[in-house]
Scaffold this motif. Structure first.
Motif, short mmCIF file in Angstrom:
data_model
loop_
_atom_site.label_atom_id
_atom_site.label_comp_id
_atom_site.label_asym_id
_atom_site.label_seq_id
_atom_site.Cartn_x
_atom_site.Cartn_y
_atom_site.Cartn_z
N LEU A 80 26.94 45.73 34.82
CA LEU A 80 27.95 46.52 33.99
C LEU A 80 28.30 47.13 34.03
O LEU A 80 29.29 47.82 34.42
CB LEU A 80 27.57 46.00 32.33
N THR A 83 30.80 46.92 37.45
CA THR A 83 31.06 45.97 37.58
C THR A 83 32.15 46.57 36.50
O THR A 83 33.84 46.32 37.41
CB THR A 83 31.67 44.60 37.16
N ILE A 84 32.37 47.17 35.88
CA ILE A 84 33.53 48.73 34.82
C ILE A 84 33.67 49.11 35.30
O ILE A 84 35.00 49.73 36.14
CB ILE A 84 32.42 48.30 33.43
N TRP A 166 30.64 39.86 40.17
CA TRP A 166 31.39 40.08 39.36
C TRP A 166 31.89 40.90 38.92
O TRP A 166 33.18 40.83 38.39
CB TRP A 166 30.35 40.01 38.52
N ALA A 170 35.87 41.38 36.62
CA ALA A 170 36.09 41.98 35.81
C ALA A 170 37.40 42.75 36.39
O ALA A 170 38.32 43.30 35.84
CB ALA A 170 35.00 43.68 36.17
N ILE A 216 33.15 43.48 29.71
CA ILE A 216 31.16 43.69 28.34
C ILE A 216 31.00 42.53 27.67
O ILE A 216 29.29 41.52 28.47
CB ILE A 216 31.46 44.42 27.91
N GLN A 219 31.01 39.13 30.63
CA GLN A 219 29.56 39.24 31.32
C GLN A 219 28.41 39.13 30.37
O GLN A 219 27.13 38.68 31.40
CB GLN A 219 30.16 40.57 32.07
N THR A 220 28.12 39.70 29.30
CA THR A 220 26.44 40.37 29.05
C THR A 220 26.22 38.62 28.67
O THR A 220 25.30 38.04 28.89
CB THR A 220 26.49 40.35 27.91
#
Lengths: 288, 276
Positions: A80, A83-84, A166, A170, A216, A219-220
């Motif tokens: 995360l 990717t964020i 991923w 994002a 978030i 993806q989680t």
């Protein structure tokens, strides 16, 4: 105008979809719930329909549960983070004026469409392999000792593979959000002499906050059930056993269905906690 | 942007963006190049980039491997089959929810989405058991049904957002002109809904093609699609990078092309309308 007639027609039209999803949700989930209270080991012919919470107690107190939970948190958390932050940077970059914007966007998005088993095996063999991987060649080129990524840093390696898959997702979502930003507001801030960093901090980031939350959450949910990437690289060895993988091993490899089902229920509960937050955001959006 | 952009700035951004774009794309490019090398060239150190004898023999080798054509056919059957079965069930539901919304429509939609959040491992053993009991383990029909079910919420959701964009006045006008329900669906709605349905089909074929939990665990030989075929390369024998690359390219090329066409739908389909 919706008449009583069209309303009942609508109900009939919705019914098949609701029915199949209801069956799909309820039957297997109830079976898992049932097995989770049973001592069920089909390979040994053991079936004791009710042993209370023994499976849950055993699952929670086993050392593999805690380590798999930590692995899951580390894996999901670092993917995360990558990717964020990467996605925000890429989205802002792709929004700049440039030549060949469409082509660059295609290049960036491509990894998302690669089959998980393909990307995992390509990275595992052609990049991470200690004898013939490109990274080893690069290490040797700089006069360094080649590094065996998948056995020395297995968690990191899987994080790299999955983050690569991923990051495009994002980027794409955040780019959509960036493009909906009112450019006049940014121009006004610029004319008032706001430096780039404050413009980012006080205009762009607040505007992106909802898209970031959505990325978030979605993806989680997908990352909690990473499977193929672990299956073809480490097969859960070297501390890469996530909760999902632990349940898979208990259920199908060691065939302790009772224990695995208890783990499965735990996974369902964890995923639901994330899902509730996602549902709230989606639900709010439905109203406008 | 109405701001004046200096050419220098534009060139700088172009260089940056292309550098990052190529970095992201590099693993795919490298796989593509390797698929045309001989096995010896594929592991050459220093790596050979463009100047080698390009060969198609890896592609021939992979095609000749007994199980590749079968895996390809399975992938096509499963991805296309599950998508169309899903569309068949989802179109009426999405149509009804978009045009005849009731008090509970929102709850039904959200509930459908929530089924998508169910972790697969939570229902793994019951599904294996049910499949064995029904005698459909390792069959295409099992995968078609399972993948249809896991993607159905996305299909319904996407169609719903597309259908909702069709103005209701058009329907009322058609009804005033005496069109019945059948004529309304056939001549008014279908032409307007087709682009949305096409995008939904495209995205769901991609999702089903790449699905790698159920396709690996519910198949062994007969119904194993490309995901499982590629996974069989995880226990390699001898030199195999070039062959792995060729097999990988064959598995991803059609989807990559479809994916590029459906970028925009991806945002809609995977964020459930939460990002516009």
């Amino acid at each position: 105008m919706a008449t009583a007639h069209s309303k009942s027609a609508a109900r009939i039209m919705i019914a098949p979809a609701v029915f199949v999803l209801l069956v799909w949700m309820l039957i297997p989930l109830c079976m898992t719930l049932y097995f989770s209270f049973a001592d069920y080991r089909p390979m040994r012919g053991v079936f004791d329909a009710w042993i209370g919470f023994d499976n849950y107690i055993r699952f929670f107190t086993s050392s593999s549960f805690l380590s798999s939970l930590m692995t899951t948190l580390w894996m999901v958390g670092s993917i995360l983070l990558i990717t964020i932050t990467g996605g925000v940077a890429m989205a802002l970059l792709l929004d700049q004026p440039m030549f060949g914007q469409g082509v660059v966007r295609i290049l960036v998005i491509a990894p998302f469409f690669i089959m998980p088993t393909v990307s995992a095996l390509v990275w595992k063999n052609m990049f991470f392999n200690v004898d013939n991987g490109l990274f080893s060649y690069a290490y040797k080129f700089f006069g360094l000792q080649p590094f065996d990524f998948l056995s020395q840093a297995p968690l990191f390696s899987i994080v790299v593979i999955v983050a690569w898959q991923w990051l495009p997702f994002a980027t794409l979502i955040l780019l959509t959000a960036v493009q909906s930003l009112d450019s006049e507001q940014l121009e006004a801030a610029e004319m008032d002499g706001a430096p780039a960093l404050s413009r980012f901090r006080f205009i762009i980031l607040p505007h992106l906050s909802r898209a970031i939350t959505v990325v978030i959450l979605i993806q989680t949910i997908f990352l909690l059930s990473i499977f193929a990437e672990i299956f073809v690289t480490t097969n859960g060895a070297f501390g890469t056993r996530t909760l999902t993988y632990l349940v898979y091993q208990r259920v199908l490899e060691s065939q302790n269905v009772g224990l695995g089902s208890a783990g499965g229920i735990v996974a369902v509960i964890l995923a639901n906690i994330v899902a509730i937050f996602l549902m709230r955001i989606v639900g709010k959006n439905l109203d406008n | 942007m109405s701001r004046a952009i200096t050419p220098q700035k534009k060139i700088m951004w172009t260089a940056f963006a292309w550098a990052f774009g190529l970095l992201m794309f590099f693993p795919i490019l490298w796989t593509f190049l390797t698929s045309f090398k001989t096995e010896a060239v594929a592991i050459a150190d220093p790596p050979v980039w463009l100047f080698f004898d390009w060969t198609l023999e890896n592609y021939a080798d992979v095609q000749a491997r007994s199980n590749y054509p079968k895996a390809l056919m399975n992938s096509i059957a499963i991805a296309v089959g599950s998508t169309f079965l899903g569309i068949l069930i989802a179109v009426p539901a999405a149509w009804a929810m978009a045009f005849v919304p009731g008090n509970r429509t929102k709850d039904v939609l959200l509930w459908m989405l929530s089924t998508k959040m169910l972790p697969a491992v939570g229902v793994l053993y019951p599904l294996v058991l049910l499949a064995k009991w029904l005698g459909v383990m390792d069959s295409r029909i099992l995968l078609i049904v399972v993948l249809m079910l896991i993607n159905l919420p996305i299909i319904v959701w996407m169609l719903y957002t597309y259908f909702r964009e069709i103005p209701g006045e058009i329907l009322e006008a058609a009804r005033m002109d005496g069109a019945g329900l059948k004529a309304e669906i056939l001549y008014v709605l279908t032409p307007m809904a087709l682009p949305g349905i096409a995008s939904t089909v495209l995205l769901n074929i991609i999702l089903a093609w790449n699905e790698a939990f159920w396709t690996i665990l519910l198949t062994t030989v007969d119904a194993a699609p490309l995901t499982a075929f590629i996974a069989s390369f995880s226990a390699p024998e001898g030199l195999f990078y070039a062959k792995l690359s060729a097999a990988s390219m064959l598995a991803v090329a059609p989807i990559l092309i479809m994916g590029w066409f459906s970028q925009k739908q991806l945002v809609r389909g995977l964020t459930f309308g939460a990002v516009k």
